[in-house]
Design a protein around this motif. Structure first.
Motif, PDB file in Angstrom:
ATOM      1  N   UNK A 169       0.855  -1.191   0.000  1.00 39.65           N
ATOM      2  CA  UNK A 169       0.000   0.000   0.000  1.00 39.65           C
ATOM      3  C   UNK A 169       0.889   1.238   0.000  1.00 39.65           C
ATOM      4  N   UNK A 170       0.863   1.964  -1.125  1.00 41.85           N
ATOM      5  CA  UNK A 170       1.745   3.121  -1.297  1.00 41.85           C
ATOM      6  C   UNK A 170       1.080   4.430  -0.913  1.00 41.85           C
ATOM      7  N   UNK A 171      -0.258   4.466  -0.962  1.00 38.98           N
ATOM      8  CA  UNK A 171      -0.978   5.714  -0.697  1.00 38.98           C
ATOM      9  C   UNK A 171      -2.275   5.439   0.036  1.00 38.98           C
ATOM     10  N   UNK A 172      -2.739   6.453   0.737  1.00 33.49           N
ATOM     11  CA  UNK A 172      -4.060   6.435   1.351  1.00 33.49           C
ATOM     12  C   UNK A 172      -4.752   7.745   1.017  1.00 33.49           C
ATOM     13  N   UNK A 173      -5.951   7.635   0.493  1.00 35.92           N
ATOM     14  CA  UNK A 173      -6.782   8.810   0.240  1.00 35.92           C
ATOM     15  C   UNK A 173      -7.820   8.901   1.353  1.00 35.92           C
ATOM     16  N   UNK A 190       1.943   7.951  11.536  1.00 39.11           N
ATOM     17  CA  UNK A 190       2.182   6.578  11.103  1.00 39.11           C
ATOM     18  C   UNK A 190       2.447   6.509   9.609  1.00 39.11           C
ATOM     19  N   UNK A 191       1.713   7.319   8.845  1.00 38.89           N
ATOM     20  CA  UNK A 191       1.916   7.338   7.397  1.00 38.89           C
ATOM     21  C   UNK A 191       3.324   7.823   7.056  1.00 38.89           C
ATOM     22  N   UNK A 196       4.074   6.346   3.438  1.00 40.22           N
ATOM     23  CA  UNK A 196       2.817   6.217   2.706  1.00 40.22           C
ATOM     24  C   UNK A 196       2.323   7.606   2.313  1.00 40.22           C
ATOM     25  N   UNK A 197       2.043   7.800   1.040  1.00 45.12           N
ATOM     26  CA  UNK A 197       1.554   9.088   0.558  1.00 45.12           C
ATOM     27  C   UNK A 197       0.111   9.318   0.967  1.00 45.12           C
TER      28      UNK A 197
END
Length: 327
Positions: A169-173, A190-191, A196-197
């Motif tokens: 998982x590279x990103x979270x929207x 944490x991101x 994590x983007x």
């Protein structure tokens, strides 16, 4: 335009990018393809190199227009889309390797692109974030070259944190704005630690934080701000960020007083960018001039510490009890 790194993708993305729910989405206005194309062209002209769409926006229409415009340009423009909401019923069982790959194939066909720069699961049920097979499937699809990176779009902070258990998982929207600041508390640190983007969506709380909406404002029947305030069709947090309007207007009045402005969209967008964990904010636009105005926020002076503290105080006093427990 300023650019930030989008987590482990390594992409350098425009800190103010473009969301395209309105391009083919349910916002109550008659669809105008030329206007939609003009919005995207203007955004790229102004330095935007990252566009977020989804397969359900206009039943693929948004993906088609975004893809056509991007393919017509000489600049490198990254395209992110989302999959999963086409499931009917939208349940965890539907998230399996066969279905996910078929949705991705449809998005590739819609956009005319050979590879999707970023594929995001589109606000799946919470239990999906515990299904190893879903993320293993995404890893295999990535190996095939259909997607370069993948991430998730979430409704809740707990889902964002759960998703980061998967290294792919590279990103979270996530929804993040003056009236939905909770993600900054636990999730953002944490991101950053996990590289994590973060894509900040609904930054103006469906227009509430623009200052243009009043108690007298009415919305068209096809506008989600008319039919989804109670979450009848999808999570109510997507509509006005879940803020009860009577409380929202009271909070808005105090924010307007703080900045000495009635129309506070620039300050609201700049507030989001004050958090360095945010990779980019993705406001939508209904016309090219609105896209240009949003993008210009990248060059505004930072908000002061006192202003940031007062915004938090307004949230704590008026909205926290309604928002914090739900998302």
């Amino acid at each position: 335009m300023n650019y930030r790194t989008l987590g482990k993708t390594g992409y350098k993305v425009s800190e103010v990018s473009l969301g395209t729910w309105q391009v083919g989405g349910r916002w109550g206005a008659d669809f105008d393809q030329k206007n939609a194309e003009a919005i995207i062209h203007k955004a790229i002209d102004e330095g935007v190199n990252f566009i977020d769409t989804a397969d359900v926006y206009g039943d693929g229409l948004s993906e088609k227009i975004v893809g056509a415009v991007v393919r017509s340009r000489s600049e490198e423009v990254l395209v992110a889309t989302k999959s999963g909401r086409r499931l009917n019923p939208h349940n965890a069982e539907g998230y399996n390797s066969k279905t996910i790959e078929s949705f991705i194939d449809d998005s590739l066909k819609n956009s005319g692109l050979d590879t999707l720069d970023l594929l995001q699961l589109h606000c799946p049920p919470t239990s999906v974030y515990q299904k190893d097979e879903v993320f293993e499937a995404l890893d295999k699809i990535k190996e095939k070259g259909k997607i370069r990176h993948y991430g998730v779009s979430v409704e809740k902070v707990e889902e964002a944190i759960m998703a980061m258990n998967y290294s792919g998982v590279a990103t979270v929207q996530i929804i993040f704005n003056m009236f939905r600041p909770k993600p900054a508390e636990e999730f953002f640190p944490l991101a950053k630690a996990n590289n994590v983007g973060i894509l900040a969506r609904v930054p103006l709380a469906s227009g509430l934080l623009s200052g243009k909406i009043t108690k007298e404002t009415t919305f068209a029947s096809e506008d989600h701000r008319n039919f989804n305030r109670d979450g009848k069709f999808f999570d109510k947090g997507e509509t006005f960020s879940g803020v009860p309007l009577e409380l929202g207007f009271a909070a808005l009045e105090r924010v307007q007083k703080l900045f000495g402005e009635t129309l506070i969209a620039p300050q609201a967008l700049k507030w989001v960018l004050m958090f360095d964990a945010v990779s980019c904010v993705i406001p939508g636009a209904s016309r090219p001039s609105q896209a240009e105005a949003n993008i210009s926020v990248s060059n505004l002076p930072d908000l002061t510490a006192a202003q940031m503290e007062e915004v938090q105080k307004i949230y704590d006093e008026l909205l926290k009890d309604s928002i914090h427990p739900n998302w």
